[in-house]
Design an enzyme around this catalytic site. Structure first.
Site, PDB file in Angstrom:
ATOM      1  N   THR A 262       0.854  -1.185   0.000  1.00  0.00           N
ATOM      2  CA  THR A 262       0.000   0.000   0.000  1.00  0.00           C
ATOM      3  C   THR A 262       0.886   1.229   0.000  1.00  0.00           C
ATOM      4  O   THR A 262       1.771   1.360   0.849  1.00  0.00           O
ATOM      5  CB  THR A 262      -0.886   0.011   1.253  1.00  0.00           C
ATOM      6  OG1 THR A 262      -1.537  -1.247   1.322  1.00  0.00           O
ATOM      7  CG2 THR A 262      -1.899   1.113   1.190  1.00  0.00           C
TER       8      THR A 262
ATOM      9  N   CYS B  17      -2.399  -2.441   8.826  1.00  0.00           N
ATOM     10  CA  CYS B  17      -2.882  -1.563   7.748  1.00  0.00           C
ATOM     11  C   CYS B  17      -3.739  -0.385   8.157  1.00  0.00           C
ATOM     12  O   CYS B  17      -3.493   0.738   7.708  1.00  0.00           O
ATOM     13  CB  CYS B  17      -3.659  -2.401   6.741  1.00  0.00           C
ATOM     14  SG  CYS B  17      -2.562  -3.419   5.736  1.00  0.00           S
TER      15      CYS B  17
HETATM   16  C1  UDX Z   1       3.550  -5.035   3.968  1.00  0.00           C
HETATM   17  C2  UDX Z   1       2.959  -3.734   4.431  1.00  0.00           C
HETATM   18  O1  UDX Z   1       2.757  -3.788   5.814  1.00  0.00           O
HETATM   19  C3  UDX Z   1       1.668  -3.448   3.759  1.00  0.00           C
HETATM   20  O2  UDX Z   1       1.247  -2.138   4.002  1.00  0.00           O
HETATM   21  C4  UDX Z   1       1.810  -3.541   2.324  1.00  0.00           C
HETATM   22  O3  UDX Z   1       0.564  -3.342   1.725  1.00  0.00           O
HETATM   23  C5  UDX Z   1       2.440  -4.844   1.912  1.00  0.00           C
HETATM   24  O4  UDX Z   1       3.648  -5.045   2.601  1.00  0.00           O
HETATM   25  P1  UDX Z   1       3.298  -7.371   5.110  1.00  0.00           P
HETATM   26  O5  UDX Z   1       3.527  -8.421   4.079  1.00  0.00           O
HETATM   27  O6  UDX Z   1       2.313  -7.654   6.186  1.00  0.00           O
HETATM   28  O7  UDX Z   1       2.740  -6.092   4.393  1.00  0.00           O
HETATM   29  O8  UDX Z   1       4.670  -6.865   5.716  1.00  0.00           O
HETATM   30  P2  UDX Z   1       5.838  -7.732   6.346  1.00  0.00           P
HETATM   31  O9  UDX Z   1       5.295  -8.987   6.916  1.00  0.00           O
HETATM   32  O10 UDX Z   1       6.623  -6.791   7.180  1.00  0.00           O
HETATM   33  O11 UDX Z   1       6.706  -8.162   5.062  1.00  0.00           O
HETATM   34  C6  UDX Z   1       7.524  -7.335   4.324  1.00  0.00           C
HETATM   35  C7  UDX Z   1       8.790  -8.111   3.971  1.00  0.00           C
HETATM   36  O12 UDX Z   1       9.588  -7.352   3.075  1.00  0.00           O
HETATM   37  C8  UDX Z   1       9.691  -8.436   5.173  1.00  0.00           C
HETATM   38  O13 UDX Z   1       9.852  -9.832   5.295  1.00  0.00           O
HETATM   39  C9  UDX Z   1      11.008  -7.734   4.853  1.00  0.00           C
HETATM   40  O14 UDX Z   1      12.147  -8.446   5.281  1.00  0.00           O
HETATM   41  C10 UDX Z   1      10.944  -7.634   3.343  1.00  0.00           C
HETATM   42  N1  UDX Z   1      11.806  -6.577   2.783  1.00  0.00           N
HETATM   43  C11 UDX Z   1      11.746  -5.319   3.270  1.00  0.00           C
HETATM   44  C12 UDX Z   1      12.685  -6.897   1.747  1.00  0.00           C
HETATM   45  O15 UDX Z   1      12.766  -8.050   1.320  1.00  0.00           O
HETATM   46  N2  UDX Z   1      13.460  -5.899   1.207  1.00  0.00           N
HETATM   47  C13 UDX Z   1      13.453  -4.632   1.693  1.00  0.00           C
HETATM   48  O16 UDX Z   1      14.190  -3.772   1.217  1.00  0.00           O
HETATM   49  C14 UDX Z   1      12.551  -4.319   2.755  1.00  0.00           C
HETATM   50  C1  UDX Z   2      -7.557  -5.212   6.525  1.00  0.00           C
HETATM   51  C2  UDX Z   2      -8.584  -5.196   5.382  1.00  0.00           C
HETATM   52  O1  UDX Z   2      -9.765  -5.883   5.805  1.00  0.00           O
HETATM   53  C3  UDX Z   2      -7.996  -5.838   4.142  1.00  0.00           C
HETATM   54  O2  UDX Z   2      -8.918  -5.743   3.061  1.00  0.00           O
HETATM   55  C4  UDX Z   2      -6.711  -5.126   3.780  1.00  0.00           C
HETATM   56  O3  UDX Z   2      -6.102  -5.732   2.667  1.00  0.00           O
HETATM   57  C5  UDX Z   2      -5.731  -5.144   4.957  1.00  0.00           C
HETATM   58  O4  UDX Z   2      -6.359  -4.568   6.099  1.00  0.00           O
HETATM   59  P1  UDX Z   2      -6.713  -7.027   8.280  1.00  0.00           P
HETATM   60  O5  UDX Z   2      -6.067  -5.873   8.957  1.00  0.00           O
HETATM   61  O6  UDX Z   2      -5.897  -8.245   7.994  1.00  0.00           O
HETATM   62  O7  UDX Z   2      -7.308  -6.571   6.862  1.00  0.00           O
HETATM   63  O8  UDX Z   2      -7.961  -7.518   9.152  1.00  0.00           O
HETATM   64  P2  UDX Z   2      -9.479  -7.040   9.347  1.00  0.00           P
HETATM   65  O9  UDX Z   2     -10.329  -8.239   9.301  1.00  0.00           O
HETATM   66  O10 UDX Z   2      -9.836  -5.924   8.459  1.00  0.00           O
HETATM   67  O11 UDX Z   2      -9.480  -6.533  10.866  1.00  0.00           O
HETATM   68  C6  UDX Z   2      -8.818  -5.364  11.292  1.00  0.00           C
HETATM   69  C7  UDX Z   2      -9.105  -5.087  12.751  1.00  0.00           C
HETATM   70  O12 UDX Z   2     -10.450  -4.659  12.953  1.00  0.00           O
HETATM   71  C8  UDX Z   2      -8.902  -6.287  13.681  1.00  0.00           C
HETATM   72  O13 UDX Z   2      -8.253  -5.868  14.861  1.00  0.00           O
HETATM   73  C9  UDX Z   2     -10.313  -6.745  13.952  1.00  0.00           C
HETATM   74  O14 UDX Z   2     -10.428  -7.469  15.141  1.00  0.00           O
HETATM   75  C10 UDX Z   2     -11.043  -5.426  14.004  1.00  0.00           C
HETATM   76  N1  UDX Z   2     -12.499  -5.517  13.740  1.00  0.00           N
HETATM   77  C11 UDX Z   2     -12.946  -5.998  12.534  1.00  0.00           C
HETATM   78  C12 UDX Z   2     -13.411  -5.081  14.698  1.00  0.00           C
HETATM   79  O15 UDX Z   2     -13.030  -4.631  15.781  1.00  0.00           O
HETATM   80  N2  UDX Z   2     -14.750  -5.154  14.419  1.00  0.00           N
HETATM   81  C13 UDX Z   2     -15.230  -5.620  13.221  1.00  0.00           C
HETATM   82  O16 UDX Z   2     -16.459  -5.637  13.037  1.00  0.00           O
HETATM   83  C14 UDX Z   2     -14.295  -6.059  12.260  1.00  0.00           C
END
Ligand code: UDX
Ligand code: UDX
Length: 455
Positions: free
Chosen positions: A128, A272
């Protein structure tokens, strides 16, 4: 056959690529990451993330057409498509600190792609990112003197943790944004072709680059806003004697509003929502739209209020002191069915209770290791106990903070017996049977409902 590469083997990159590899056996999919420990885990029997359905899927296709590697440079050179899902945390320094996205990993990755490419490639934004980042990346990638041309396509990820595999296999929609040039449209079509292997064509929508980037921020802002809205109503329910579950049910039956995402809770967490809203707020401020920025920022402030309000309800119920009292937190993951604790409201509650000098025990089936790492120095003052019964024994109170279904199936009679009296339950997710707990002797506090107390 195409070579598909994903840079970033996290919660987004791992499950997304596993599903693409499974659905497109004709393509070769490689996921790379700079983190060697993470890649080693993807290659082992203990995947680095817990996600229902993922273990079996990865085991079936790993080293067939799905590969994990730390050799970023080599795989960039071989790739036709490069999905980038490196993390884009909130900036902690300089201009926009606390709100804007820190794009250093993205830019570093773009330059690394450029350095290692000898053929043109399609670069896909999975992370994102702020609106118009794709354009900046295009400038960096196309600043070469080798005559290489890179198309940048935006393909935001909408999967939610805990249901990632299901969401990827059966998405509400797939969004692909690209430039309105012949080359941009060709790149877009190439990504459409990958998804249309399993997603009905009418669910694949195509837009311009910036609409796609903004849609991701807007979708998360709208989802989070629903939670903050119902949480705001829950605080009023607690004062007036209304029941937030009944209110949510009544408003959700209006088909214009709809029933989902209306569960009042101790607050939303995850990597996120907060980050993306603050990103949106920063964009609005940047363009001089201060009222619009304030409007969205209030969604985050409401969430912080909800966490603080939960703790202050605990304190006042427990005679205004929890110092030295053993309090057990049921759940620390930010939601059920994930090991992820990023921005988990449970951690905020934990830190606030530690400030009050409570003795904290945390129990969770999958998230204890991440919680320990996130709590840093505070982890020394916390007990981590996988068995919920052992965790609750000797406690003055249980605070339920993650909606793991197994928490509703425990023997609360036995738990009640093992606790200090008067025993309290604070249900931050409204998943327990409050009336039956009350009958057992518990004093029960839920979100947005009148408390059930014996004194
Ligand atoms: C991340 C972001 O949080 C989210 O906002 C975005 O939409 C998608 O990327 P997520 O996959 O949950 O989501 O993040 P994370 O689990 O931290 O994974 C990112 C990975 O990228 C890490 O494993 C990190 O080591 C790697 N990375 C980071 C690289 O390989 N190269 C880099 O230069 C920086
Ligand atoms: C979110 C979006 O749903 C997803 O589309 C995007 O790609 C990444 O961000 P995620 O953060 O994995 O996904 O989980 P989500 O199910 O959205 O829950 C987010 C938080 O809201 C959690 O802490 C959940 O417990 C809370 N939640 C969700 C509530 O408190 N009440 C609800 O009714 C729904």
């Amino acid at each position: 056959m195409a070579n598909i590469l994903c840079i970033g083997a996290g919660y987004v990159g791992g499950p997304t690529m596993a599903v693409i590899a499974q659905k497109c056996p004709q393509h070769r999919v490689v996921v790379v990451d700079i983190n060697e420990v993470r890649i080693a885990a993807w290659q082992s029997d203990h995947l680095p993330i817990y996600e229902p359905g993922l273990d079996d899927m990865v085991r079936a296709i790993r080293n067939k057409n799905l590969f994990f590697s730390t050799e970023v440079d080599r795989h960039i050179a071989e790739a036709d498509f490069i999905f980038v899902s490196v993390n884009t945390p909130t900036k902690t320094f300089g201009q926009g600190a606390g709100k804007a996205a820190d794009l250093q990993y993205w830019e570093k990755t773009a330059r690394q792609i450029l350095r290692n490419s000898t053929t043109p490639k399609i670069v896909v934004e999975k992370s994102t990112l702020p609106v118009r980042t794709a354009e900046a990346m295009e400038h960096i990638l196309n600043s070469n003197s080798d005559g290489l041309y890179f198309d940048v396509v935006s393909n935001p990820e909408f999967l939610a943790e805990g249901t990632a595999v299901r969401d990827m296999e059966n998405p509400d929609r797939v969004l692909i944004g690209a430039r309105d040039t012949p080359s941009g449209q060709r790149a877009m079509q190439a990504i459409v072709d990958i998804y249309s292997q399993w997603v009905p064509r009418e669910r694949i929508i195509t837009t311009n680059l910036w609409s796609s980037e903004l849609s991701k921020l807007a979708a998360n802002a709208f989802l989070a806003q629903r939670i903050s809205s119902i949480n705001a109503i829950s605080a009023l329910c607690e004062k007036t004697g209304a029941n937030v579950n009944e209110v949510a049910h009544a408003i959700g039956m209006d088909s214009r509003i709809g029933p989902r995402f209306l569960n009042a809770s101790v607050g939303f967490g995850g990597s996120c929502f907060k980050k993306d809203i603050l990103n949106l707020v920063y964009l609005c401020e940047y363009y001089g739209l201060s009222e619009v920025a304030d409007y969205w920022e209030q969604v985050v402030k409401m969430n912080e209020y909800q966490e603080a309000h939960f703790v202050s309800n605990m304190l006042s119920a427990m005679f205004n002191t929890v110092a030295g009292k053993r309090i057990t937190l049921f759940g620390v993951a930010f939601k059920a069915n994930t090991s992820d604790t990023r921005e988990s409201p449970a951690l905020a509650v934990c830190r606030a209770l530690l400030e009050e000098r409570a003795e904290i025990v945390i129990t969770d089936s999958h998230a204890l290791d991440n919680a320990r790492a996130d709590l840093g120095a505070d982890a020394r003052r916390v007990t981590f106990e996988p068995d919920p019964y052992a965790a609750a024994a000797g406690a003055y109170a249980i605070a339920l903070l993650t909606e793991w279904s197994y928490f509703s199936e425990l023997d609360y009679q036995a738990i009640y017996k093992s606790m200090v009296k008067p025993a309290f339950v604070f249900d931050g997710r409204n998943i327990l049977d409050h009336r039956s707990l009350f009958k057992m002797g518990f004093n029960v506090y839920a979100i947005g409902k009148p408390p059930l107390v014996h004194f």
